[in-house]
Design a protein around this motif. Sequence first.
Motif, mmCIF file in Angstrom:
data_model
loop_
_atom_site.group_PDB
_atom_site.id
_atom_site.type_symbol
_atom_site.label_atom_id
_atom_site.label_comp_id
_atom_site.label_asym_id
_atom_site.label_seq_id
_atom_site.Cartn_x
_atom_site.Cartn_y
_atom_site.Cartn_z
ATOM 1 N N THR A 84 11.410 1.840 -2.496
ATOM 2 C CA THR A 84 10.628 1.293 -1.380
ATOM 3 C C THR A 84 10.035 -0.068 -1.749
ATOM 4 O OG1 THR A 84 10.131 3.522 -0.677
ATOM 5 C CG2 THR A 84 8.696 1.785 0.177
ATOM 6 N N LYS A 85 9.464 -0.162 -2.958
ATOM 7 C CA LYS A 85 8.848 -1.432 -3.354
ATOM 8 C C LYS A 85 9.893 -2.545 -3.426
ATOM 9 C CE LYS A 85 6.526 0.136 -7.004
ATOM 10 N NZ LYS A 85 5.569 0.345 -8.100
ATOM 11 N N ARG A 86 11.035 -2.246 -4.052
ATOM 12 C CA ARG A 86 12.079 -3.282 -4.178
ATOM 13 C C ARG A 86 12.532 -3.767 -2.803
ATOM 14 N NH1 ARG A 86 13.777 0.059 -8.263
ATOM 15 N NH2 ARG A 86 15.340 1.071 -6.968
ATOM 16 N N LYS B 134 8.791 13.534 -9.936
ATOM 17 C CA LYS B 134 7.798 12.523 -9.599
ATOM 18 C C LYS B 134 8.263 11.681 -8.411
ATOM 19 C CE LYS B 134 6.018 11.795 -14.267
ATOM 20 N NZ LYS B 134 4.566 11.679 -14.053
ATOM 21 N N PRO B 135 7.301 11.018 -7.729
ATOM 22 C CA PRO B 135 7.713 10.188 -6.577
ATOM 23 C C PRO B 135 8.222 8.804 -6.976
ATOM 24 C CG PRO B 135 5.326 10.240 -6.752
ATOM 25 C CD PRO B 135 5.852 11.091 -7.870
ATOM 26 N N CYS B 136 8.418 8.560 -8.293
ATOM 27 C CA CYS B 136 8.696 7.195 -8.754
ATOM 28 C C CYS B 136 10.014 6.620 -8.235
ATOM 29 C CB CYS B 136 8.644 7.131 -10.270
ATOM 30 S SG CYS B 136 6.999 7.499 -10.874
ATOM 31 N N ALA B 137 11.023 7.456 -8.079
ATOM 32 C CA ALA B 137 12.309 6.918 -7.603
ATOM 33 C C ALA B 137 12.139 6.415 -6.159
ATOM 34 C CB ALA B 137 13.389 7.989 -7.684
ATOM 35 N N ALA B 138 11.490 7.221 -5.328
ATOM 36 C CA ALA B 138 11.255 6.825 -3.929
ATOM 37 C C ALA B 138 10.359 5.592 -3.885
ATOM 38 C CB ALA B 138 10.597 7.972 -3.169
ATOM 39 N N CYS B 139 9.395 5.557 -4.781
ATOM 40 C CA CYS B 139 8.436 4.452 -4.831
ATOM 41 C C CYS B 139 9.138 3.153 -5.235
ATOM 42 C CB CYS B 139 7.347 4.804 -5.837
ATOM 43 S SG CYS B 139 6.039 3.590 -5.981
ATOM 44 N N GLY B 140 9.945 3.223 -6.287
ATOM 45 C CA GLY B 140 10.652 2.035 -6.779
ATOM 46 C C GLY B 140 11.590 1.475 -5.722
ATOM 47 N N GLU C 47 -4.240 3.757 -14.238
ATOM 48 C CA GLU C 47 -2.834 3.640 -13.881
ATOM 49 C C GLU C 47 -2.591 4.516 -12.674
ATOM 50 O OE1 GLU C 47 0.584 3.148 -16.848
ATOM 51 O OE2 GLU C 47 -0.750 4.663 -17.681
ATOM 52 N N CYS C 48 -1.479 4.321 -12.013
ATOM 53 C CA CYS C 48 -1.081 5.232 -10.949
ATOM 54 C C CYS C 48 -1.062 6.657 -11.528
ATOM 55 C CB CYS C 48 0.306 4.837 -10.458
ATOM 56 S SG CYS C 48 1.050 6.071 -9.397
ATOM 57 N N PRO C 49 -1.618 7.631 -10.805
ATOM 58 C CA PRO C 49 -1.667 8.990 -11.367
ATOM 59 C C PRO C 49 -0.281 9.554 -11.704
ATOM 60 C CG PRO C 49 -2.393 8.954 -9.057
ATOM 61 C CD PRO C 49 -2.288 7.538 -9.502
ATOM 62 N N HIS C 50 0.763 8.995 -11.093
ATOM 63 C CA HIS C 50 2.115 9.513 -11.378
ATOM 64 C C HIS C 50 2.724 8.894 -12.632
ATOM 65 C CE1 HIS C 50 1.934 11.569 -7.607
ATOM 66 N NE2 HIS C 50 1.552 10.452 -7.024
ATOM 67 N N ALA C 51 2.011 7.920 -13.216
ATOM 68 C CA ALA C 51 2.551 7.255 -14.418
ATOM 69 C C ALA C 51 2.276 8.065 -15.681
ATOM 70 C CB ALA C 51 1.955 5.862 -14.563
ATOM 71 N N THR C 52 1.321 8.985 -15.618
ATOM 72 C CA THR C 52 0.955 9.708 -16.843
ATOM 73 C C THR C 52 2.137 10.550 -17.334
ATOM 74 O OG1 THR C 52 -0.040 11.325 -15.403
ATOM 75 C CG2 THR C 52 -1.567 9.876 -16.585
ATOM 76 N N GLY D 136 0.855 -1.199 0.000
ATOM 77 C CA GLY D 136 0.000 0.000 0.000
ATOM 78 C C GLY D 136 0.882 1.237 0.000
ATOM 79 N N LEU D 137 0.827 1.990 -1.098
ATOM 80 C CA LEU D 137 1.751 3.118 -1.265
ATOM 81 C C LEU D 137 1.176 4.422 -0.713
ATOM 82 C CD1 LEU D 137 2.658 2.203 -4.958
ATOM 83 C CD2 LEU D 137 4.051 1.737 -2.927
ATOM 84 N N GLY D 138 -0.125 4.418 -0.412
ATOM 85 C CA GLY D 138 -0.760 5.643 0.082
ATOM 86 C C GLY D 138 -0.941 6.684 -1.010
ATOM 87 N N ILE D 139 -1.128 6.210 -2.261
ATOM 88 C CA ILE D 139 -1.340 7.150 -3.375
ATOM 89 C C ILE D 139 -2.848 7.261 -3.596
ATOM 90 C CG2 ILE D 139 -0.906 7.593 -5.841
ATOM 91 C CD1 ILE D 139 1.746 6.073 -5.527
ATOM 92 N N ASN D 140 -3.461 8.280 -3.007
ATOM 93 C CA ASN D 140 -4.919 8.412 -3.104
ATOM 94 C C ASN D 140 -5.350 9.780 -3.603
ATOM 95 O OD1 ASN D 140 -5.991 5.802 -2.417
ATOM 96 N ND2 ASN D 140 -5.118 6.130 -0.388
HETATM 97 S S1 Q46 Z 1 6.649 4.032 -9.532
HETATM 98 FE FE1 Q46 Z 1 5.646 5.952 -9.955
HETATM 99 FE FE2 Q46 Z 1 4.696 3.486 -10.442
HETATM 100 FE FE3 Q46 Z 1 5.119 4.234 -7.934
HETATM 101 S S2 Q46 Z 1 4.612 6.381 -8.047
HETATM 102 FE FE4 Q46 Z 1 3.118 5.319 -9.317
HETATM 103 S S3 Q46 Z 1 4.012 5.436 -11.352
HETATM 104 S S4 Q46 Z 1 3.343 3.216 -8.699
HETATM 105 S S5 Q46 Z 1 5.025 1.518 -11.408
#
Ligand code: Q46
Length: 338
Positions: A170-172, A162-168, A256-261, A81-85
């Motif tokens: 954390t997920k890994r 974007k938060p993707c680096a922090a997200c990636g 999709e995740c809103p940050h993916a656009t 759960g990433l808390g992306i709402n």
């Molecule tokens: S990295 Fe970035 Fe994805 Fe995380 S913040 Fe959304 S788009 S879910 S694969």
Amino acid sequence: MMRCRKCGTNAVINMRHHKLSLCAEHYEEWVLAQTDRAIEKYKMFARDERVLVAVSGGKDSLSLWDVLLRLGYQADGLYIGLGINEPLPYSDVSLEKTRAFLSSVIARSEATKQSPSSDLEIASQKTLVMTHAPLLHVVDIPQTYGKTIPEIARAKMRGQGKPCAACGLTKRYVMNRLALEKGYTVLATGHNLDDEIAVLFQNTLRWQTGYLARQAPVLPASREGLVKKVKPFCRFYERETATYALVRGIEYIYEECPHATGNLTNFYKTLLNQLETESPGAKLSFYLEFLRARGEGAFEQFNKVEELHACELCDQPTTAPGRCAFCRMWDIIALVQP
Ligand code: Q46
Ligand code: ZN
Ligand code: ZN
């Protein structure tokens, strides 16, 4: 109207790159057989191994979990759960879809046990050997670590990008750590061919030889503390996993995740789709020919093995001296159990 090559009834999919049209029943069978073949060909895992599937509530990961269970593998799920709402309840909805999927799998399996001839499972009776009662592990990031992914990204990157680096990162980290701690030998992700070739294309454009050397259907657990990572759907087009989810009635999150656009990966996917329209099969051969060249050692010299040691706090492998990148990003000073 396209006809199924096996039985002549209406086809639900026409795969030009395989010159193959199939009806729903035969398509399901084909997906199961192709996945099992990929698992064996790339030596992903054996039937007696416990597999952790990273599930996001999307079509690929839920379909993968479904297929592995139907093939009789001991597959459990991990939802992070990433808390992306914001602006959409992306994380909340994706967890709901994941939970609903698990309930429906359990209900279907019960129904099949009670009434083997139920028309619920006509198509899958031959293949549904679900002997494993699947578990879902949920790690909620804000509850466990005190901030959502967008919040930690804002705090660490001063609102930049974007938060993707922090997200990636954390997920890994969470995937590897949970898999190890719960005794799973393999982590499976739902990456499909379109995902793989978008990354491959990006890495090729920049000749990122180190990344190319490490892009594969299987990343072995090269050292202690790292779990083996596999992508059993890497040869399926995105349209194929979507069709599987559709014929199986799997309800997944469409958004999709809103940050993916607007990310580069989506731009490359669009380009590669144009190529595929002109030249059916181009996407698959781009990937398979890359794997062949890689298998022949084309990138071997770039496969540098980095020195890893255990993080002084959480024990996870890291290249950094002292605390690992995760513990540093989250300002962790005492061990937190996910
Ligand atoms: S990295 Fe970035 Fe994805 Fe995380 S913040 Fe959304 S788009 S879910 S694969
Ligand atoms: Zn058919
Ligand atoms: Zn650490």
